[in-house]
Design an enzyme around this catalytic site. Structure first.
Site, PDB file in Angstrom:
ATOM      1  N   HIS A 102       0.849  -1.203   0.000  1.00 24.18           N
ATOM      2  CA  HIS A 102       0.000   0.000   0.000  1.00 24.18           C
ATOM      3  C   HIS A 102       0.880   1.248   0.000  1.00 24.18           C
ATOM      4  CE1 HIS A 102      -4.141  -1.640   0.590  1.00 24.18           C
ATOM      5  NE2 HIS A 102      -3.435  -2.700   0.950  1.00 24.18           N
ATOM      6  N   TYR A 151       3.567  -5.586   9.879  1.00 21.38           N
ATOM      7  CA  TYR A 151       3.500  -4.127   9.952  1.00 21.38           C
ATOM      8  C   TYR A 151       4.680  -3.566  10.745  1.00 21.38           C
ATOM      9  CZ  TYR A 151      -1.333  -3.769   8.173  1.00 21.38           C
ATOM     10  OH  TYR A 151      -2.459  -3.789   7.396  1.00 21.38           O
TER      11      TYR A 151
END
Length: 339
Positions: free
Chosen positions: A58, A328
């Site tokens: 992303h 993450y």
């Protein structure tokens, strides 16, 4: 936005962020899987390349800021401070799925929305959403093999059709998201699409009653998709500027809805949609008042780990949800160290 200038404090911040991303505020721990966060991140880097100091997935994104105000009914289901009824500051990030910073905004892939709610007492609550009602895989292993399957062949510059076929046959749960993306053109704007939390979570109220929920944000501007003709004529980059112009015109809003699960509804599989007759409750409204390019803006330095939650909201044992935190944290650590 607080900027960390001292190198020692910067490293401390990275370490703390990794820790928080690993445990969240209301996490139940990692699910056992056959792949590691490092393997998944390496696969992403191998497929899309490494853009130094930037997100691995992303990567193409736009920042926005605003606030969230809960409905009075929200407290019935959760005691989270998110549902206090007060105005909660929000830092949002819109994005395109994948690790290509030059991906065209016409690509038929998911659009993402990261939300960080800035709760009282310096606490935070994060959400990571997509504009598809279901996810593409039900396990970290499936995600890992999907990234490998779409890696461009050095000879053709495109994914090997046989590898893609083999992946789809091994992980047939991919069909639901793939069918949605194939039959729905991309939205005309980030402001004209719903965003789904994908995973199931547990809401706990003041009397310790627990309800299984899924959530989504529905645009007050309405759902609008590009026509086939518009899709062919659209420029490669339009989503960011349209969002900036839209927020300059007036605040853009989404209603926050929860769907109440019932016994037998998928609790740990984000590829399976819940029945359409499940009760839905509006629990608040998200309002974004300004948007801006990502460099130097508020969302750039945020790790939107979806396991950073609050009292009154707990994760389920969904293996994909549980796995995301480690990936993450690793990605955040790398990009904040200039890797």
């Amino acid at each position: 936005m607080i900027r960390i200038r001292n190198r020692w404090f910067r490293w401390l911040a990275i370490a703390l962020a990794s820790l928080v991303a690993s445990i969240g505020i209301a996490t139940v721990g990692f699910a056992a899987t056959g792949v590691t966060p490092d393997q998944v991140l390496s696969a992403i880097e191998g497929t899309f390349g490494v853009n130094v100091g930037q997100r691995r997935n992303h990567i193409k994104g736009t920042c926005a800021v605003g606030n969230f105000v809960a409905t009075t009914e929200a407290k019935t289901y959760s005691r989270s401070p998110l549902f206090s009824g007060q105005s909660i500051p929000v830092v949002a990030r819109f994005s395109l799925a994948g690790g290509n910073p030059k991906a065209p905004d016409t690509a038929k892939n998911p659009r993402g929305l990261g939300l960080q709610f800035q709760l009282p007492n310096n606490r935070f609550l994060n959400m990571a959403l997509l504009n598809t009602p279901v996810f593409g895989v039900a396990s970290p292993e499936g995600f890992y093999e999907n990234i490998l399957a779409i890696r461009p062949d050095p000879t053709t510059g495109k994914p090997d059709p046989e590898k893609v076929k083999a992946f789809r046959e091994k992980y047939p749960e991919n069909k639901a998201q793939a069918a949605f993306l194939a039959s729905n053109n991309p939205p005309t704007s980030y402001a004209n699409t719903s965003y789904f939390g994908l995973h199931a979570f547990k809401f706990i109220n003041q009397t310790n009653q627990t309800r299984l929920v899924r959530w989504q944000f529905v645009p007050q501007d309405g759902e609008k998709r590009l026509t086939d003709a518009e899709l062919q004529a659209a420029p490669a980059n339009f989503l960011e500027q349209k969002l900036i112009e839209r927020t300059q015109d007036s605040p853009v809003k989404w209603d926050f809805w929860i769907t109440l699960g019932q016994p037998g509804d998928a609790e740990d599989n984000p590829t399976i949609a819940w029945p359409s007759d499940r009760q839905q409750v509006k629990v608040g409204t998200l309002t974004l008042t300004a948007a801006s390019p990502q460099p130097g803006a508020a969302c750039e330095g945020i790790n939107y780990d979806p396991l950073v939650l609050s009292d009154g909201i707990e994760p389920t044992n969904d293996p994909v949800l549980q796995f995301r935190s480690g990936v993450y944290a690793l990605s955040y650590s790398k990009r904040t160290r200039g890797l």
